[in-house]
Design an enzyme around this catalytic site. Structure first.
Site, PDB file in Angstrom:
ATOM      1  CB  THR A 106      41.123 102.989 -18.516  1.00 39.00           C
ATOM      2  OG1 THR A 106      41.886 101.931 -17.923  1.00 39.00           O
ATOM      3  CG2 THR A 106      40.203 102.413 -19.592  1.00 39.00           C
ATOM      4  CE  LYS A 182      42.762  98.518 -18.270  1.00 35.96           C
ATOM      5  NZ  LYS A 182      43.289  99.634 -17.476  1.00 35.96           N
ATOM      6  CE  LYS A 250      37.884 105.547 -15.287  1.00 35.25           C
ATOM      7  NZ  LYS A 250      38.736 105.089 -16.430  1.00 35.25           N
TER       8      LYS A 250
END
Length: 309
Positions: A106, A182, A250
């Site tokens: 990602t 995503k 994150k």
């Protein structure tokens, strides 16, 4: 765009970088499908375990590049991907022209777009291919891939993608579109986990039995996949990380960076990010992401069951 069920092609020599929860499952799924799978990980014991199961260990990334026409990278983030490709002994210097690099992390979509350009200059094809579904689906070859790539990249490894995932969504003919989808998935996942934790915490504070609340919610309109999955970890008192708190620090950070680039407000994602940040700062960063519930004061969480003597 609908997912495609790609036809299988001839077995390939495939490299897998990163044998974590997802990467190990991907490597096994590829091997079961008949591909020759070469593995590299910074943990020698992980590579040795895979080799003992029938895979091939690579001592260096150059060894992998020499042996493989397709390389699947399942590392944590863009920084690690940079190191894999362009760091000392990196893959990019050894990949043969026409080989394919599949990036499953990602990352910032703009970074992924730039990576395609960098690899194209080396004659290497690139698939922007973040993944979802968890370790169990990765091991079963049934995870979801959100991909974007040039047609020639897809053509070079259709059988590899088919072996890795139950759903391979083709979202564009240039890198970036897969990573954008995503990012949106992670927005929802992070917000849903945070909301599930908040709801369970309120129930505990109000004196509702945790197992009764779980039973009712999972059979009611307020349920979500994340509530059902992650609050089961809370009921068990088991915070062994399948996906850690710091992953959502994150990933929701990437969500917010993407929105800032578009000057777009994300009030729910911002709050969820702060919740995961608080949990990480309190020392829970490496615990399962359901440990975000530990930020709420004045509640008694379920404890792990103890074995009878």
């Amino acid at each position: 765009m609908n997912a495609t069920d790609s036809p299988r092609t001839a077995p390939a020599a495939v490299g897998v970088i990163g044998l974590g929860a997802m990467g190990a499952g991907i490597a096994q799924s590829l091997r079961r499908a008949g591909h020759t799978v070469h593995a590299y990980d910074l943990r020698p014991e992980a590579v040795a375990a895979f080799a003992a199961q029938g895979g091939t260990a690579c001592a260096t990334l150059a060894d992998m590049a020499a042996a493989c026409t397709v390389v699947v990278s399942v590392v944590v983030n863009a920084r690690q991907t940079e190191a894999v490709l362009f760091g000392e002994g990196g893959l990019a210097a050894s990949l043969r022209p026409g080989s394919v690099f599949i990036m499953c992390s990602t990352v910032d979509p703009r970074w992924s777009e730039a990576l395609e350009t960098r690899l194209q200059a080396l004659g290497v094809l690139y698939i922007d291919a973040p993944i979802s579904g968890g370790a169990a689906r990765a091991a079963a070859g049934q995870m979801t891939m959100m991909t974007a790539a040039r047609p020639e990249a897809y053509a070079a490894c259709e059988g590899v993608l088919d072996a890795m995932a139950g759903k391979v969504y083709r979202l564009g003919d240039r890198a970036g579109a897969g990573s954008r989808v995503k990012i949106i998935n992670q927005l929802l996942a992070g917000v849903h986990i945070a909301a599930a934790a908040e709801a369970m915490a309120l129930g505990l504070r109000e004196g509702v039995a945790a197992d009764a609340l779980y039973e009712v919610i999972t059979h009611s309109a307020g349920n979500s996949w994340m509530f059902e999955n992650r609050m089961a970890h809370v009921l068990a008192g088991d915070y062994t990380p399948l996906s850690a708190v710091d992953i959502f620090v994150k990933d929701l950070g990437l969500v917010l960076d993407t929105a800032r680039h578009s000057t777009f407000p994300l009030p729910l994602a911002s709050t969820a990010h702060q919740m995961f940040m608080q949990a990480s700062t309190a020392g829970h960063g490496r615990e399962d992401d359901s440990a975000v519930i530990k930020i709420f004061p004045g509640i008694t969480l379920p404890q792990p069951a103890t074995e009878a003597p």
